[in-house]
Design a protein around this motif. Structure first.
Motif, PDB file in Angstrom:
ATOM      1  N   THR A 160      23.682  64.545  27.353  1.00 34.63           N
ATOM      2  CA  THR A 160      24.587  65.257  28.260  1.00 34.63           C
ATOM      3  C   THR A 160      24.325  66.755  28.300  1.00 34.63           C
ATOM      4  N   SER A 161      23.681  67.303  27.256  1.00 35.65           N
ATOM      5  CA  SER A 161      23.494  68.762  27.229  1.00 35.65           C
ATOM      6  C   SER A 161      22.200  69.189  27.932  1.00 35.65           C
ATOM      7  N   SER A 162      21.414  68.213  28.389  1.00 36.39           N
ATOM      8  CA  SER A 162      20.148  68.556  29.034  1.00 36.39           C
ATOM      9  C   SER A 162      20.074  67.935  30.418  1.00 36.39           C
ATOM     10  N   ARG A 163      19.579  68.679  31.378  1.00 39.97           N
ATOM     11  CA  ARG A 163      19.421  68.125  32.724  1.00 39.97           C
ATOM     12  C   ARG A 163      18.402  66.986  32.708  1.00 39.97           C
ATOM     13  N   TYR A 164      17.369  67.117  31.890  1.00 42.23           N
ATOM     14  CA  TYR A 164      16.381  66.034  31.787  1.00 42.23           C
ATOM     15  C   TYR A 164      17.025  64.763  31.243  1.00 42.23           C
ATOM     16  N   GLY A 165      17.860  64.952  30.209  1.00 39.32           N
ATOM     17  CA  GLY A 165      18.547  63.797  29.613  1.00 39.32           C
ATOM     18  C   GLY A 165      19.458  63.128  30.631  1.00 39.32           C
ATOM     19  N   GLN A 166      20.211  63.948  31.349  1.00 34.78           N
ATOM     20  CA  GLN A 166      21.122  63.411  32.366  1.00 34.78           C
ATOM     21  C   GLN A 166      20.342  62.678  33.462  1.00 34.78           C
ATOM     22  N   GLN A 167      19.187  63.268  33.817  1.00 35.89           N
ATOM     23  CA  GLN A 167      18.382  62.647  34.880  1.00 35.89           C
ATOM     24  C   GLN A 167      17.815  61.312  34.429  1.00 35.89           C
ATOM     25  N   TYR A 168      17.428  61.228  33.160  1.00 34.47           N
ATOM     26  CA  TYR A 168      16.901  59.967  32.630  1.00 34.47           C
ATOM     27  C   TYR A 168      17.947  58.863  32.778  1.00 34.47           C
ATOM     28  N   LEU A 169      19.181  59.193  32.367  1.00 32.90           N
ATOM     29  CA  LEU A 169      20.245  58.192  32.485  1.00 32.90           C
ATOM     30  C   LEU A 169      20.541  57.881  33.952  1.00 32.90           C
ATOM     31  N   ALA A 170      20.632  58.934  34.765  1.00 32.87           N
ATOM     32  CA  ALA A 170      20.992  58.758  36.182  1.00 32.87           C
ATOM     33  C   ALA A 170      19.956  57.923  36.931  1.00 32.87           C
ATOM     34  N   GLU A 171      18.689  58.162  36.637  1.00 32.47           N
ATOM     35  CA  GLU A 171      17.623  57.421  37.323  1.00 32.47           C
ATOM     36  C   GLU A 171      17.697  55.932  36.984  1.00 32.47           C
ATOM     37  N   ARG A 190      24.144  62.301  42.477  1.00 33.89           N
ATOM     38  CA  ARG A 190      23.600  62.828  43.730  1.00 33.89           C
ATOM     39  C   ARG A 190      22.815  64.111  43.441  1.00 33.89           C
ATOM     40  N   ASP A 191      23.411  64.968  42.629  1.00 30.38           N
ATOM     41  CA  ASP A 191      22.750  66.217  42.260  1.00 30.38           C
ATOM     42  C   ASP A 191      21.524  65.943  41.373  1.00 30.38           C
ATOM     43  N   LEU A 192      21.642  64.993  40.450  1.00 30.56           N
ATOM     44  CA  LEU A 192      20.574  64.777  39.468  1.00 30.56           C
ATOM     45  C   LEU A 192      19.364  64.049  40.040  1.00 30.56           C
ATOM     46  N   VAL A 193      19.614  62.988  40.797  1.00 36.66           N
ATOM     47  CA  VAL A 193      18.489  62.165  41.277  1.00 36.66           C
ATOM     48  C   VAL A 193      18.635  61.765  42.741  1.00 36.66           C
ATOM     49  N   GLY A 209      24.924  62.209  18.296  1.00 37.34           N
ATOM     50  CA  GLY A 209      23.832  63.157  18.500  1.00 37.34           C
ATOM     51  C   GLY A 209      23.036  62.805  19.757  1.00 37.34           C
ATOM     52  N   GLU A 210      22.870  61.523  19.985  1.00 40.18           N
ATOM     53  CA  GLU A 210      22.134  61.065  21.164  1.00 40.18           C
ATOM     54  C   GLU A 210      22.929  61.377  22.438  1.00 40.18           C
ATOM     55  N   LEU A 211      24.231  61.126  22.407  1.00 39.83           N
ATOM     56  CA  LEU A 211      25.068  61.435  23.575  1.00 39.83           C
ATOM     57  C   LEU A 211      25.045  62.935  23.864  1.00 39.83           C
ATOM     58  N   GLU A 212      25.075  63.744  22.793  1.00 37.86           N
ATOM     59  CA  GLU A 212      25.012  65.205  22.959  1.00 37.86           C
ATOM     60  C   GLU A 212      23.662  65.600  23.573  1.00 37.86           C
ATOM     61  N   THR A 213      22.589  64.963  23.095  1.00 36.83           N
ATOM     62  CA  THR A 213      21.246  65.260  23.620  1.00 36.83           C
ATOM     63  C   THR A 213      21.165  64.959  25.110  1.00 36.83           C
TER      64      THR A 213
END
Ligand code: DHB
Length: 391
Positions: free
Chosen positions: A372-383, A89-92, A366-370
């Protein structure tokens, strides 16, 4: 039998298309190989994108998905024994709904029956004829062995990953794309309370696990296993200890256990048939493409196909123009390949093949860290997880 649209396959995709066509006054017939009970008891994924929920509720199937579905605004990505919550909800500004695919089938089958739809179970389609003409036909035998011939304007193959319809397209016009995976999922249903408010997708040195839900008292969980695993070789205790190992961490997170009442192995495959149509035959859902289960895109993708094909058919029968029908395959495939990418990506990031190359296992972390540690990364997954807009 004469009809406008002959639909081969009465799973969620075929029934949803039939429902929408009937609502628009377009005569159609659904022929399904299995019986109602078998489909009702086939456990599949449980996550619906908001757009799939809207298709069910807005089209008047019934409101059960709204009253009985469980809205989820995030997931928990767990790796190195640590939880990383993602807030969709927060991300996308989107959510998904947990509502089991067999419930979707039950709702659609009931709505077809209520509205006088012609859906025939226990039928075997034996031949598809003249799909390159404007008068395609197919033949089927019903449970009593009586042979029928269906004369339609359009035939739709909605008959799942082992599609008969798909195999009837000529070799010369088709291309198949596929990936095999060296693992599968061991899926269980258990009488237990929820272990966590959100679904947990866990990467661990012992392999992947997914902690999902069905209700306050029934839970759905999966763990990565060998494709040839024999479910009967596993006791409840062994299953629980395998699942627990994969979510163990310094936070001492403990699964809530209970009696296990269903065990199945789910195969993994990525597959796309191109094109998704030939002449007057069109493929929707798993008949045209299969995704591995990670991320639960299968049913959502099938519904997106249904939406595109329904609009094309509605235009064809009201105007006589086959312009939209001609664009069905290209338009549907755009989303199919996005979902293929997402499902492959989630699968490879979260699973650890037996005897994995240690570099690749570390790379996935390393990919999971990338992500989860970035809002852009989280948004990519969330979208991707919550679903791109329907076309
Ligand atoms: C479920 C299945 C999935 O593949 C997934 O990604 C999420 C949930 C389920 O069955 O609940």
């Amino acid at each position: 039998i004469k009809t406008k649209v002959g639909i081969i396959g009465g799973g969620p995709a075929g029934l949803m298309l039939s429902h929408l066509l009937s609502k628009s006054g377009i005569d159609n017939l659904v022929v399904e190989m299995r019986d109602h009970e078998t489909i009702r008891n086939t456990h599949r994924a449980g996550i619906l994108e908001a757009q799939a929920v809207k298709m069910l509720s807005d089209s008047g199937v019934n409101g059960r998905v709204l009253t009985h579905g469980d809205e989820h605004a995030g997931i928990d990505l767990r790796f190195n024994g640590e939880s990383h919550p993602l807030d969709f909800r927060d991300l996308v500004n989107a959510t998904v709904t947990l509502y089991a695919q067999n419930e979707v089938f039950v709702d659609l089958a009931a709505a077809r029956q209520r509205d006088g739809g012609d859906v025939r179970y226990n039928c075997e389609v034996t031949e598809i004829l003249d799909m390159e003409t404007s008068t395609p036909k197919f033949r089927f035998t019903d449970a009593q062995g009586t042979l029928f011939e269906v004369h339609a304007d359009v035939i739709v193959g909605a008959d799942g990953s082992r599609s008969f319809a798909r195999r009837q397209m000529p070799d010369t016009v088709r291309k198949d794309f596929k990936v095999a995976y060296p693992f599968a999922w061991f899926g269980i249903l258990t009488e237990a309370p929820k272990s966590s408010p959100e679904l947990i997708y866990a990467n661990s040195p012992h392999g992947f696990a997914l902690i999902s839900q069905r209700s306050e008292t029934v839970q759905r969980m999966y763990f990565q296993c060998d494709p040839n695993e024999d479910v009967n070789a596993w006791s409840d205790d062994q299953i629980w200890s395998e699942l627990q190992k994969r979510v163990d961490g310094p936070d001492n997170f403990q699964l809530k256990t209970g009696k296990i009442f269903d065990k199945t192995v789910l195969g993994f495959r990525s597959f796309v048939r191109e094109p998704l149509s030939h002449g007057r035959m069109f493929l929707i859902g798993d008949a045209g493409h299969t995704v591995p289960p990670t991320g639960a895109k299968g049913l959502n993708l099938a519904f997106a196909d249904v939406k595109v094909l329904f609009e094309a058919l509605d235009s064809f029968f009201s105007t006589g123009s086959d312009k939209l029908l001609g664009g069905y395959s290209d338009l549907a495939l755009k989303r199919v390949w996005k979902a293929q990418n997402f499902s492959y990506w989630m699968t490879s990031m979260l699973h650890t093949p037996v005897n994995a190359d240690p570099f690749m296992a570390k790379r996935a972390l390393g990919e999971l860290e990338t992500v989860t540690s970035s809002r852009y990364g989280q948004q990519y997954l969330a979208e991707s997880y919550t679903g791109w807009p329907h076309s």
